[in-house]
Design an enzyme around this catalytic site. Structure first.
Site, PDB file in Angstrom:
ATOM      1  N   GLY A  62       0.825  -1.195   0.000  1.00 42.12           N
ATOM      2  CA  GLY A  62       0.000   0.000   0.000  1.00 42.12           C
ATOM      3  C   GLY A  62       0.859   1.244   0.000  1.00 42.12           C
ATOM      4  N   CYS A  89       5.098  -6.365   1.792  1.00 43.34           N
ATOM      5  CA  CYS A  89       5.524  -4.971   1.837  1.00 43.34           C
ATOM      6  C   CYS A  89       4.772  -4.190   2.920  1.00 43.34           C
ATOM      7  CB  CYS A  89       5.403  -4.329   0.460  1.00 43.34           C
ATOM      8  SG  CYS A  89       6.470  -2.881   0.304  1.00 43.34           S
ATOM      9  N   TYR A  90       3.811  -3.334   2.561  1.00 42.97           N
ATOM     10  CA  TYR A  90       3.063  -2.639   3.621  1.00 42.97           C
ATOM     11  C   TYR A  90       2.480  -3.656   4.591  1.00 42.97           C
ATOM     12  CZ  TYR A  90      -0.164   0.528   6.006  1.00 42.97           C
ATOM     13  OH  TYR A  90      -0.812   1.259   6.951  1.00 42.97           O
ATOM     14  N   HIS A 176       7.465  -7.858  -3.729  1.00 36.94           N
ATOM     15  CA  HIS A 176       6.145  -8.120  -4.307  1.00 36.94           C
ATOM     16  C   HIS A 176       6.150  -9.396  -5.149  1.00 36.94           C
ATOM     17  CE1 HIS A 176       4.036  -4.390  -3.251  1.00 36.94           C
ATOM     18  NE2 HIS A 176       5.255  -3.853  -3.273  1.00 36.94           N
ATOM     19  N   GLU A 178       3.676 -10.853  -6.467  1.00 35.01           N
ATOM     20  CA  GLU A 178       2.571 -10.879  -7.435  1.00 35.01           C
ATOM     21  C   GLU A 178       2.929 -10.280  -8.797  1.00 35.01           C
ATOM     22  OE1 GLU A 178       2.894  -9.041  -4.770  1.00 35.01           O
ATOM     23  OE2 GLU A 178       1.939  -7.080  -4.923  1.00 35.01           O
ATOM     24  N   VAL A 234     -19.412 -10.870 -25.108  1.00 38.43           N
ATOM     25  CA  VAL A 234     -19.167 -12.135 -24.417  1.00 38.43           C
ATOM     26  C   VAL A 234     -19.795 -12.172 -23.018  1.00 38.43           C
ATOM     27  CG1 VAL A 234     -16.820 -11.383 -23.831  1.00 38.43           C
ATOM     28  CG2 VAL A 234     -17.400 -13.757 -23.596  1.00 38.43           C
ATOM     29  N   ASP A 235     -19.701 -11.083 -22.258  1.00 39.97           N
ATOM     30  CA  ASP A 235     -20.167 -11.126 -20.869  1.00 39.97           C
ATOM     31  C   ASP A 235     -21.669 -11.390 -20.767  1.00 39.97           C
ATOM     32  OD1 ASP A 235     -17.563 -10.407 -20.515  1.00 39.97           O
ATOM     33  OD2 ASP A 235     -17.980  -8.324 -19.981  1.00 39.97           O
ATOM     34  N   SER A 236     -22.459 -10.607 -21.516  1.00 35.00           N
ATOM     35  CA  SER A 236     -23.905 -10.789 -21.399  1.00 35.00           C
ATOM     36  C   SER A 236     -24.338 -12.127 -21.984  1.00 35.00           C
ATOM     37  CB  SER A 236     -24.665  -9.628 -22.049  1.00 35.00           C
ATOM     38  OG  SER A 236     -24.429  -9.565 -23.435  1.00 35.00           O
ATOM     39  N   LYS A 381     -11.885 -11.604 -16.745  1.00 33.33           N
ATOM     40  CA  LYS A 381     -12.296 -11.750 -18.140  1.00 33.33           C
ATOM     41  C   LYS A 381     -11.862 -13.087 -18.752  1.00 33.33           C
ATOM     42  CE  LYS A 381     -14.107  -9.608 -21.794  1.00 33.33           C
ATOM     43  NZ  LYS A 381     -15.320  -8.777 -21.777  1.00 33.33           N
ATOM     44  N   ASP A 462     -12.063   9.054 -63.055  1.00 30.02           N
ATOM     45  CA  ASP A 462     -11.978  10.365 -63.708  1.00 30.02           C
ATOM     46  C   ASP A 462     -12.985  11.393 -63.199  1.00 30.02           C
ATOM     47  OD1 ASP A 462      -9.818   9.687 -65.178  1.00 30.02           O
ATOM     48  OD2 ASP A 462     -10.967   9.073 -66.956  1.00 30.02           O
ATOM     49  N   LYS A 517      -2.890   5.595 -25.863  1.00 28.90           N
ATOM     50  CA  LYS A 517      -3.668   6.064 -24.722  1.00 28.90           C
ATOM     51  C   LYS A 517      -2.787   5.971 -23.495  1.00 28.90           C
ATOM     52  CE  LYS A 517      -7.469   4.953 -21.661  1.00 28.90           C
ATOM     53  NZ  LYS A 517      -8.635   4.159 -21.356  1.00 28.90           N
ATOM     54  N   GLU A 523     -11.736   5.025 -27.740  1.00 29.76           N
ATOM     55  CA  GLU A 523     -12.792   5.526 -28.630  1.00 29.76           C
ATOM     56  C   GLU A 523     -12.511   6.995 -28.959  1.00 29.76           C
ATOM     57  OE1 GLU A 523     -15.197   3.737 -29.927  1.00 29.76           O
ATOM     58  OE2 GLU A 523     -15.004   1.923 -28.713  1.00 29.76           O
TER      59      GLU A 523
HETATM   60  N1  GLN Z   1       4.421   2.720   1.657  1.00 24.89           N
HETATM   61  C1  GLN Z   1       5.258   1.667   2.171  1.00 24.89           C
HETATM   62  C2  GLN Z   1       6.728   1.935   1.836  1.00 24.89           C
HETATM   63  O1  GLN Z   1       7.041   2.863   1.155  1.00 24.89           O
HETATM   64  C3  GLN Z   1       4.833   0.334   1.546  1.00 24.89           C
HETATM   65  C4  GLN Z   1       5.081   0.245   0.074  1.00 24.89           C
HETATM   66  C5  GLN Z   1       4.442  -0.973  -0.542  1.00 24.89           C
HETATM   67  O2  GLN Z   1       3.654  -1.661   0.060  1.00 24.89           O
HETATM   68  N2  GLN Z   1       4.775  -1.216  -1.803  1.00 24.89           N
HETATM   69  O3  GLN Z   1       7.584   1.198   2.294  1.00 24.89           O
END
Ligand code: GLN
Length: 525
Positions: A62, A89-90, A176, A178, A234-236, A381, A462, A517, A523
């Site tokens: 976070g 992390c946080y 991280h 993820e 697709v969703d509906s 999705k 022409d 974008k 669009e």
């Molecule tokens: N804000 C916290 C930091 O700067 C955590 C960062 C994070 O979770 N990526 O260490």
């Protein structure tokens, strides 16, 4: 919130508590990739109000600093669940804050790759992870070990890169896992969910079909009826097919032909849904009504509003014609909401939460006194697409590009008339046909033709011509938040341009849009 029993009660679930990191949803995404059901909720979620018991809890990263006055904190009841907890992390800093407050500003920010040095993998969290690259993104750090914890991994800049509680299955990591930059990040999440939380890897669309059909049957009951709008997307279509499998003809699908659909769309949708999929569909041709309301309107926002409001009006009028067999009113409205929309509305972005209800749906629910039913609200999705294939929905429809609600009305710049729509439609059809022929459709995220009401001089046989411009757009994107234009071969563009000018009356020139974008949007309006 959709009514009825929750998917999290039917599958082993990892709870992801979101502290507002831009990567939080990826944690959920990764876990699902190895068939573990995961659900994300804001970090402020009260555990007593959860209504289900997770197999494990992950605290996300976070943007806040745990020591700041307005920093978000987790409900301490997570520690009474007696399930494994992983702080990322946080999330780790939060664990440390709760156990001794040894968190502060680091000497320097650490953003980018680091090498993980595992010093103790006896608990299996880091199995297969030693020396792998992990991704860091933090400015704060642990100044010491939290009370009752020990270090299990380090990195050059983070002496407490991985920690674990001495006696409880509570883990913290500074990096991280993820994001794909953490090369073995997925392994870590799997080690946590499978080996430590013992979550069953049974989250498959095959299993989802059965549980969802049962859930819908229970929710709707033996006699009530359901209505829903289909768009040809697709969703509906997937949502409608699921409803049909669950309650047959007690589900009523309505396709409103608003006069700004793609070429032959209403007829094609009818054929696929009714003949192919056995869906109880009513097609309403309201094209004249929409086009007459759009007369003289050039402002994009006004176009969108007119189409949205007219849609509600037409849908309600047609819905009234349906007489449920139980003699009562229709009770439910089907909506093809997907998980990213849910995440968007619940994710923790500071003190106030953004809740977004789709304009059309909000209006219909209120006016018609309907309850919402959203069978896809837990799915990403690609999961919906997989589900669609399993339900026998044609491949082309399952992999179709998204199409905006206001349709071709926002792809005809300026005033929308029947004639202008016809030009845009024909050009679009040629363009998409050629993209498919070239085998490029699935490499492109979205492609379409726009009609620009600008006259330019040309010469054909022409004869001097003085006609409008077609702009072609094709983009590649993973999330539609940012996008880049698709690098077609020149020969491809040449062929499409020549076909459009030759086959579509009213077009003198074709251009290709090479704006990304941002700064442009996907669009044109
Ligand atoms: N804000 C916290 C930091 O700067 C955590 C960062 C994070 O979770 N990526 O260490």
């Amino acid at each position: 919130m959709a009514a009825g029993e929750q998917v999290s009660n039917m599958f082993d679930t990892i709870l992801v508590l979101d502290f507002g990191s831009q990567y939080s949803h990826l944690i959920t995404r990764r876990l699902r990739e190895f068939n573990i059901y995961a659900e994300m909720l804001p970090c402020t979620q009260k555990i007593s109000e959860l209504g289900w018991t997770p197999k494990g809890v992950i605290l996300s990263g976070g943007p806040y600093s745990v020591y700041a006055e307005d920093a978000p904190h987790v409900d301490h009841a997570i520690f009474d669940l007696n399930v494994p907890i992983l702080g990322i992390c946080y999330g780790m800093q939060e664990l440390a804050w709760i156990n001794g407050k040894q968190v502060g500003r680091g000497d320097k920010r650490e953003y980018g790759p680091a090498t993980l040095k595992v010093i103790d993998d006896s608990n299996s969290l880091f199995k297969g992870m030693n020396d792998s690259t992990v991704w860091m993104s933090h400015g704060d750090k642990l100044h010491g070990l939290p009370t009752g914890y020990k270090t299990i991994a380090t990195s050059d800049n983070s002496p407490y890169c991985g920690i674990v509680h001495e006696t409880k299955p509570i883990y913290g990591i500074q990096f991280h896992p993820e994001v794909t930059h953490s090369t073995q990040g997925k392994t870590l999440l799997k080690n946590f969910a499978v080996d430590l939380c013992h979550a069953k890897q049974n989250w498959t669309m095959e299993n989802f079909i059965d549980t969802e059909i049962n859930r819908i049957r229970k929710l709707v009951g033996p006699t009530a009826e359901v209505i829903g709008a289909v768009s040809g997307g697709v969703d509906s279509t997937v949502a409608s097919k699921l409803m049909t499998e669950a309650i047959g003809d007690r589900f009523h699908a309505i396709l409103v032909d608003n006069g700004v659909l793609r070429l032959n769309e209403a007829a094609n949708v009818k054929k696929t849904l009714v003949e192919g999929l056995g869906i109880n569909l009513m097609v309403v041709d309201a094209s004249e009504e929409f086009l007459s309301k759009l007369k003289g309107v050039t402002d994009p926002e006004k176009k969108r509003k007119i189409i949205g409001n007219t849609f509600i009006h037409v849908f309600e009028r047609e819905a009234e014609k349906i007489k449920p067999k139980d003699g009562k009113e229709i009770q439910f409205l089907l909506q093809g909401t997907l998980y990213p929309d849910v995440i968007e509305s619940i994710s923790f972005k500071g003190p106030s939460q953004t809740i977004k209800t789709h304009h059309n749906v909000g209006g219909l629910l209120e006016n018609m006194k309907l309850k919402l039913i959203e069978p896809l609200r837990e799915l990403f999705k690609d999961e919906v697409r997989h589900l669609g294939e399993l339900l026998g929905i044609p491949h082309d429809l399952v992999w179709r590009h998204p199409f905006p609600g206001p349709g071709i009305a926002i792809r005809v710049l300026g005033e929308v008339t029947k004639e202008q729509v016809e030009i845009a439609r024909k050009a679009d059809n040629i363009y998409i046909e050629e993209i498919k022929k070239a085998g490029l459709y699935n490499q492109i995220s979205q492609a379409f033709a726009c009609l620009l009401p600008v006259k330019s001089v040309g010469v054909m046989g022409d004869q001097r011509t003085y006609d409008q411009v077609i702009a072609l757009r094709a983009i590649e994107t993973t999330d539609f938040m940012t996008a880049d234009w698709f690098p077609f071969e020149h020969s491809f563009l040449k062929k499409v341009a020549s076909r459009i000018v030759n086959e579509v009356d009213g077009v003198a020139r074709v251009t290709y849009d090479i704006t990304s974008k941002p700064p442009a949007t996907v669009e044109w309006e």
